[in-house]
Design a protein around this motif. Sequence first.
Motif, PDB file in Angstrom:
ATOM      1  N   SER A 410      18.039 -17.983  10.224  1.00 18.49           N
ATOM      2  CA  SER A 410      17.844 -16.532  10.361  1.00 18.49           C
ATOM      3  C   SER A 410      18.397 -15.794   9.140  1.00 18.49           C
ATOM      4  O   SER A 410      17.822 -14.805   8.687  1.00 18.49           O
ATOM      5  CB  SER A 410      18.500 -16.023  11.645  1.00 18.49           C
ATOM      6  N   ARG A 424       9.584 -20.518  10.363  1.00 21.49           N
ATOM      7  CA  ARG A 424       9.428 -21.720  11.202  1.00 21.49           C
ATOM      8  C   ARG A 424       8.025 -22.283  11.044  1.00 21.49           C
ATOM      9  O   ARG A 424       7.827 -23.477  10.886  1.00 21.49           O
ATOM     10  CB  ARG A 424       9.660 -21.355  12.674  1.00 21.49           C
ATOM     11  N   SER A 432      16.235 -24.046  15.353  1.00 20.42           N
ATOM     12  CA  SER A 432      16.912 -23.388  14.237  1.00 20.42           C
ATOM     13  C   SER A 432      17.769 -24.366  13.446  1.00 20.42           C
ATOM     14  O   SER A 432      18.555 -23.970  12.604  1.00 20.42           O
ATOM     15  CB  SER A 432      17.788 -22.241  14.751  1.00 20.42           C
TER      16      SER A 432
END
Length: 447
Positions: A410, A424, A432
């Motif tokens: 992120s 992604r 993640s």
Amino acid sequence: MKDLKTDSRRRGFLKQAMAVLAAGGFVPLVFAARQNLVHGLRVERHKDGVHLVFDLSSAEGHKLFSLTKPARVVLDLKDTSLAQGVKLNINHVGPVSGVRYSMRANNQMRVVFDVDQSVSTRSFPRIYAGGQQFVVEVLPKHSSQPAVPVKSVNQAPLTARDLVIAIDAGHGGKDPGATGKRGTHEKDVVLQMARRLEKLLQNEMGYKPVMIREGDYFMPLRDRVDKARKEQADLFISLHADASPNNKAHGASVYVLSENGASSEAARLLAAKENAVDLIGGIRLNDKDELLASVLLDLSQRHTIDSSQTVAGDMHGELTKLGQMHSGKVEQAAFAVLKSPDVPSVLIETAFISNPADEKHLLTKDYQTSIVESILEGIKGYFSKNAPADSFIARADQREHTIREGETLSGIAIHYRVRLSQLRQVNSLSGSNVRAGQILKIPGRGI
Ligand SMILES: [Zn+2]
């Protein structure tokens, strides 16, 4: 978001200072000086070199230079230190093979980048959603050897050019353009907005703004078009402010060149008014030139008008979000300044200077900023789909990022201003989880 960050930095500083006090010491004087903190360093591939991106609020008074034997790039930062817990660490990317740093006298931080060949450097600040950055660009110096032909035909060339955006502030010098009731001259407010747009574009990767008129002087319309073509502009944006005998008329309009002169009577009159400035300059376009020009235009302008329509539509869409539009659609008119046969061109009437409320708006930083931000979004929206193949923007989807210890997916998404879902998607990741050393593809805009 930004305030919170600053706040926590301040708290970090206070904690540090209090810890020193608690230990029976004193707060060193250096803490009293304004201290810039480096919160991180990342490497981005850029053209055939790299961008070394510092998360740093200010690099005022910095020095950047190269040394040889061994080849290295040195950056001296005034009143700067590393934020607590931050380590500078990079992988070998492009010509840059490593980084070292040290604190020097006078609270100066020296960062040294080792390079494996002779390089050229430059630096510039960059603003992104999360705060301010300072970028050092390192490019290999072009060798005098003839270029070795690329072995694989599928291998894309590594260099990519910036898109050139010609920003034309209307009127100027002895031609003030329209004048409002409070005495505001069109030539002044449009130059201010042009400069704001220039600044925004300078902070965008892959764009190079070119100011057609750089100060308060007169410039014939043809010279403006010629300058844009000479600079090989990818887009020409002419900024104006409208005037009408009806002082209730208000809002912005977006114009492109019409194929057969003006598409409406109002547009025809406006075109006559904006074009009339060439007579003020004492330059009259002679008939023969006009005839020749129109033949050339017929041959080559069809595609350019299509492109102009598309980019004008994107800008109109963005400006509509401000709720200040004069017309619900892109207008067409025969503005001489839009007559580049090969450069998509758009003219924006930013508001009605003849309307007292609009005139007031035109003088404010807020209105000027929101107008140029909308124009910027229009530009980016257009080029996300229509960038020429040799441009950096078109190749932006070839960017890579090597993950370092402690980085999160992120965080990387925020850094490159892409959506986490996009990141992604292009890397075929479901969760993640990422590991240091892993190389991510960074999606381009508009994916
Ligand atoms: Zn004008």
